[in-house]
Design a protein around this motif. Structure first.
Motif, short mmCIF file in Angstrom:
data_model
loop_
_atom_site.label_atom_id
_atom_site.label_comp_id
_atom_site.label_asym_id
_atom_site.label_seq_id
_atom_site.Cartn_x
_atom_site.Cartn_y
_atom_site.Cartn_z
N PRO A 37 -55.58 105.23 1.29
CA PRO A 37 -55.76 105.96 0.03
C PRO A 37 -57.22 106.31 -0.25
CG PRO A 37 -54.37 104.02 -0.29
CD PRO A 37 -54.95 103.91 1.08
N MET A 66 -58.39 109.16 2.20
CA MET A 66 -57.71 110.42 1.93
C MET A 66 -58.13 111.06 0.62
SD MET A 66 -53.82 110.01 3.18
CE MET A 66 -53.43 110.50 1.52
N SER A 67 -58.24 110.24 -0.41
CA SER A 67 -58.58 110.82 -1.71
C SER A 67 -59.99 111.40 -1.70
CB SER A 67 -58.43 109.78 -2.81
OG SER A 67 -59.40 108.78 -2.65
N SER A 68 -60.88 110.83 -0.91
CA SER A 68 -62.25 111.38 -0.84
C SER A 68 -62.22 112.79 -0.28
CB SER A 68 -63.12 110.49 0.03
OG SER A 68 -63.16 109.20 -0.51
N ASP A 120 -54.90 115.85 2.62
CA ASP A 120 -54.25 114.56 2.85
C ASP A 120 -53.64 114.50 4.24
OD1 ASP A 120 -54.93 113.59 0.44
OD2 ASP A 120 -52.93 113.65 -0.46
N GLU A 161 -61.90 104.60 -6.54
CA GLU A 161 -60.79 104.63 -5.59
C GLU A 161 -60.78 103.38 -4.71
OE1 GLU A 161 -57.39 106.81 -4.25
OE2 GLU A 161 -58.80 107.45 -5.80
N THR A 168 -58.07 100.99 -4.94
CA THR A 168 -56.82 101.09 -4.18
C THR A 168 -56.85 100.12 -3.02
OG1 THR A 168 -57.68 102.88 -2.79
CG2 THR A 168 -56.45 103.54 -4.74
N MET A 181 -48.15 108.25 -3.83
CA MET A 181 -49.35 108.29 -4.65
C MET A 181 -49.74 109.70 -5.06
SD MET A 181 -51.92 105.47 -3.18
CE MET A 181 -53.03 106.83 -3.04
N ASP A 202 -53.77 106.88 -8.68
CA ASP A 202 -53.65 106.28 -7.35
C ASP A 202 -53.63 104.76 -7.42
OD1 ASP A 202 -53.55 108.68 -6.13
OD2 ASP A 202 -55.54 108.61 -5.22
#
Lengths: 459, 459
Positions: free
Chosen positions: A318, A321-323, A439, B293, B296, B321, B439
Motif C-alpha cells: 500500500p 503504490m499510493s506514492s 497502482d 501512508e 498502512t 483499498m 487506506d
C-alpha cells in the motif's frame, strides 16, 4: 438586511401578498436567495403575488432554482406574460427543463416574434455560445451620428440586456463591422459619425457553436462586458454578456472538480439531487475504476509465489503504490490546469515529459530515502523484525519508490495530453483514474525490483 | 490576425521600432499574447519602442507575464512614466513582485499622490478585496444633478478604470450612500437630482479585507460590473471591477485544482517555474502523505500473522483499498464544490452524513457483488485457485468492500467540513489526502472483516 425577519413571518403563515409587500427594497439577488430556501410551491405563491415587472426580474436570475417549477405551476396567461418579459436566453434555459407538454403549451401562448426567437435559440446545444447568448442587444447602422445612436440607446435601454456595447452594422448588408462602447459614445462629439468613436481594431466575435469555456476565455482575455455572436455570413445574431459567462465559469468549475473526483458531473445542488440520481452519477465511474483495479489482483496472482516466499514484501505494497498514485495525481492536476489556461499546448507534451522525468526521479529519491530510514529505524529499534535481509529489503523499497514515483509523474502528466488528443475533456483524467493506472503498473514495478534485489536471498 | 507574419519578422531580427509599427491595429490582449511568447529581453525592447499610452495599456494587462521584468529593465524615467499612467491596482501587482531595491527606486520617482495611493494599496494582503481594487472610480456628491454628473463622467472618462458605476456620496460626510449605473444615468432627466436615477436598494459593498473568493461571489450574485470597497467608517476607498474578478476566479480555480491534486499551489505557468520550485511545491505534501501512508505498513505489521496464514488475503488489498479511496474522493469533490457554492453550509454536516451513509452502503454493495462474481468466475473457470474456502473469501471481500466504501464516502464528505471548521480551505482536503486516510482505516476494516468470516478456517 431584514430577510430573516421576513422569513419568520412567512413561516408563521402570513399571506404571500403581505410577504411580497415586505420584501420591499431588497436587491433581486437577495430575493432569489430567499425564495431558493422555500419549497417550489411557496416560491410559486410568492412570485404569483408579485407585480409583473418584479416577477420577471426574479425569473430572469439564473440563480433562481425553481424557475421551471414556478412557470409550470402558474396559470397559462400569467406564465406567458412572464416569459414574454424575460430575456430570451433565460427563457430558453427555463424551457429546456420544463416537460414537453408544458413547453408546447407555453410556446403556443407566445407572440410569433418571441416564438421565432426562442425556437432559434433552442436549436443551439447546451453549453455553446448560441445557448448562452441573448438576442436583446443594441445595434445601429454605421451611417448614424453619435447623437442619433445615443438617442436610440436611451429609447431602447429598458428592453436590452446590456447597452454598454453597441454594435455597428453595415447599412446595406447589415453585417457587423465594428463595436462602440458606451463610455466612448458619451465622450464623442454629437455630430460626428458613429465610427469615429468605434474600437480601432476589427471586431472580436465568437461563433454560435463555440463552447462556453472558449467564450469565457475570449471575454476574460479581452476584458469585455459582452462578446458578439456572429454567424457564418458575418451577421450578429446575439451577444453573450459577462454575467452569464461568470455563471458558466462557475458551473464549468463544478463539473471539472466533480470529474476530477472520479464521477459524472451533477447539475443540481448536492442536497436537491435524488438518491437514485446520486448513485447513478457515482456508480458508473466507481465500477469502471473497480474493474480496472482488478488488474492489481491479477498482477499479484502472477507474483503469488514470490509473495509466499517473502510475505514481508506485502507489508509495503500500500505504501509504495499510493506514492505512485499521489505523484501521478499531482502531475495530472498540474497539466489539466496548464492545458485549460493554455500555458501548454498539445505540442508541448515532450517538454512536459522531459520535465516530469527528472522531477519524478528526485521526488522518488526523496521518498525512497525516507522509506529506507523508516525500515532501518524500525529494525534497529526492535519495533518490527524484517528478517535477516532487511538491508536488501530497504534498498528494494527505495528503488521501487524511485521507479513508481517516476512512472506516476510521467503517466499523470501525459494522460491529460492523450485524453485531449482523443477529444475528451482532460479533467476526466481524474486523480482516481490515474491512481488506478499507476497502482497496476506499480505492482509490476515493485515485484520486478524485488526480484532484482532479493533474488537468491529471500526470493 | 497577422501576428504570425509579424512574428516571423521579429525572428528575422527586424528592429523593435519597425515591429511596433507593424503590430498596428491589434487588440492589446493579442499584443500581450504575442509578447508573452517572447523572452523578457525581447519584450522589454518592444515595450521600450512603443508610444507611451500604448505601452501603458500593455503593462496594464494582468495577463502580461513579463511586466515586472520589463519595468525593472527599463530606464528609471521611462519606468516611472509608465507606472504613473497605469491603473493603481496593477502598479501594486507589479511592485509586489519586483525586488526591494527596484521597488524603492521606482517609488522614489513617483509623484507624491501616486506614492500615497500605492503605499495604501500595498498594505492590503494579496488575495483580498483591498489588493484587487483600483482607486480610479467615479464619485459625485448627492446634491448634483444628472447633467452635472454626466458632464463630470465625460471629463474624467479617460482616467477611470470603469465609469459604468458611479458612486453617490453624502456631500458633507462623503460617506457612500448610493450607486448609479451609467445606463440609468443617460436615461435620466438632465435637471433631476442624481438620486432619482439611483438604485432602489442600499448599496452593496465589500470590506477591503474580504477574500477575493467572496468578492467574486458578490459580483456574480448581483451581476455587478464593479463592487465598491468601503472601510469601517463608510467611506469608499476603491472598487473591484468584473474583469479583475474573472482573473481572480481563474487563479483561484487553478489553486484549487492543484491543492486537490495534493500539492502546494504554484503561481507561475507550468513551463516557466524553475525545477527547484517545482520540487519544493510537490515534495512537501508528497512527504506528508508518504509519512501518513506508513501507517498502512504499521497496520499490516499488526496483521502479519494473519497474512502469513492466509497469503491469499494480500491479493485483494490494493483492490479493496483503492475502492475506499475512490469513493472518498468522489464524496470529497462533491462537498468541496457544494461548500464553495454555498449549496451546503457547515451546519448541514449531519444532513450530508445521513445521505452519504446509505449512498456508501449501496455503492459498496454494488462493488461487493462485482467482487464476489470476479472471485467465483476465476475459481470456477480454473484461472486461479483461491483455496478450499474460496466462498468464504468471496464473502469477506464483498463485506469488506461495503464497509470500506461506506467509510470512504463518510470520511470523504465530512473531511471538508472539518477543514472548513478549522479555518482551512476545504480544497486542501485533496483526493490523495482522503485516499491516504481511507487506506489506513481500510486495512484495519479489511482484516477485521476477514477475521470475522475466516476465523477458524484459514485464519
Amino acid at each position: 438586511m431584514n430577510l430573516s425577519k421576513i422569513n419568520e413571518d412567512a413561516m408563521a403563515g402570513t399571506a404571500s401578498h403581505a410577504l411580497v409587500g415586505r420584501l420591499g427594497h431588497e436587491h433581486v439577488a437577495d430575493i432569489v436567495e430567499f425564495l431558493n430556501a422555500k419549497t417550489a410551491q411557496e416560491a410559486t405563491d410568492v412570485v404569483a403575488a408579485m407585480p409583473l415587472p418584479w416577477a420577471i426580474e426574479v425569473l430572469d436570475q439564473p440563480q433562481f432554482h425553481d424557475a421551471c417549477e414556478v412557470i409550470e405551476a402558474l396559470p397559462q396567461e400569467k406564465a406567458v406574460a412572464l416569459l414574454e418579459g424575460m430575456s430570451a436566453d433565460r427563457v430558453v434555459d427555463v424551457l429546456r427543463w420544463v416537460d414537453n407538454e408544458a413547453r408546447a403549451r407555453l410556446r403556443n401562448g407566445m407572440t410569433p416574434e418571441t416564438r421565432v426567437a426562442i425556437d432559434h435559440l433552442l436549436t443551439f446545444p447546451e453549453g455553446t455560445a448560441g445557448s448562452l447568448m441573448t438576442t436583446e442587444f443594441v445595434s445601429v447602422p454605421s451611417d448614424w451620428t453619435v447623437q442619433q445612436t445615443l438617442d436610440h440607446v436611451r429609447a431602447v435601454e429598458g428592453s436590452r440586456e446590456t447597452i454598454y456595447a453597441i454594435y455597428v452594422l453595415d447599412p446595406v448588408t447589415r453585417r457587423l463591422i465594428n463595436t462602440v462602447t458606451l463610455r466612448r459614445l458619451i465622450s464623442g462629439a454629437p455630430d460626428a459619425n458613429i465610427t469615429t468613436v468605434a474600437q480601432p481594431y476589427a471586431p472580436i466575435t465568437v461563433s454560435p457553436t463555440l463552447s462556453r469555456e472558449e467564450v469565457a476565455r475570449t471575454i476574460s482575455k479581452y476584458d469585455f462586458l459582452a462578446v458578439p455572436v456572429v454567424d457564418t455570413t458575418g451577421h450578429i445574431i446575439g451577444i453573450v454578456t459577462v454575467d452569464d459567462v461568470i455563471d458558466a465559469m462557475i458551473e464549468e468549475q463544478t463539473e471539472d472538480v466533480q470529474r476530477m473526483g472520479g464521477m459524472e458531473a451533477i447539475d443540481e445542488p448536492y442536497l436537491d439531487i435524488s438518491f437514485l440520481q446520486m448513485i447513478k452519477k457515482r456508480a458508473g465511474w466507481l465500477c469502471v475504476l473497480f474493474l480496472s483495479e482488478m488488474l492489481t489482483t491479477s498482477a499479484m496472482q502472477v507474483f503469488s509465489d514470490e509473495l509466499e516466499k517473502a510475505i514481508v514484501l506485502a507489508l509495503f505494497i500500500p505504501l509504495v503504490m499510493s506514492s505512485g498514485g499521489n505523484s501521478g495525481s499531482q502531475a495530472t492536476s498540474l497539466i489539466i490546469r496548464a492545458l485549460a489556461l493554455r500555458d501548454v499546448t498539445l505540442r508541448d507534451w515532450w517538454r512536459v515529459a522531459l520535465r516530469e522525468l527528472p522531477t519524478g526521479i528526485v521526488l522518488g529519491s526523496i521518498l525512497g530515502v525516507i522509506g529506507i530510514i523508516r525500515i532501518a529505524v524500525w529494525q534497529e529499534a526492535g519495533i518490527f523484525d524484517y528478517g535477516e535481509y532487511w538491508r536488501l529489503l530497504a534498498v528494494t523499497i527505495g528503488a521501487a519508490l524511485i521507479g513508481i514515483v517516476t512512472f506516476g509523474s510521467m503517466a499523470g502528466s501525459l494522460l491529460p495530453f492523450a485524453l485531449k488528443r482523443l477529444g475528451f475533456d482532460p479533467a476526466t483524467a481524474s486523480a482516481p483514474f490515474i491512481a488506478t493506472l499507476v497502482d497496476v503498473t506499480g505492482i509490476v514495478i515493485y515485484f520486478s525490483v524485488a526480484w532484482l534485489f532479493l533474488h537468491g536471498t529471500i526470493l
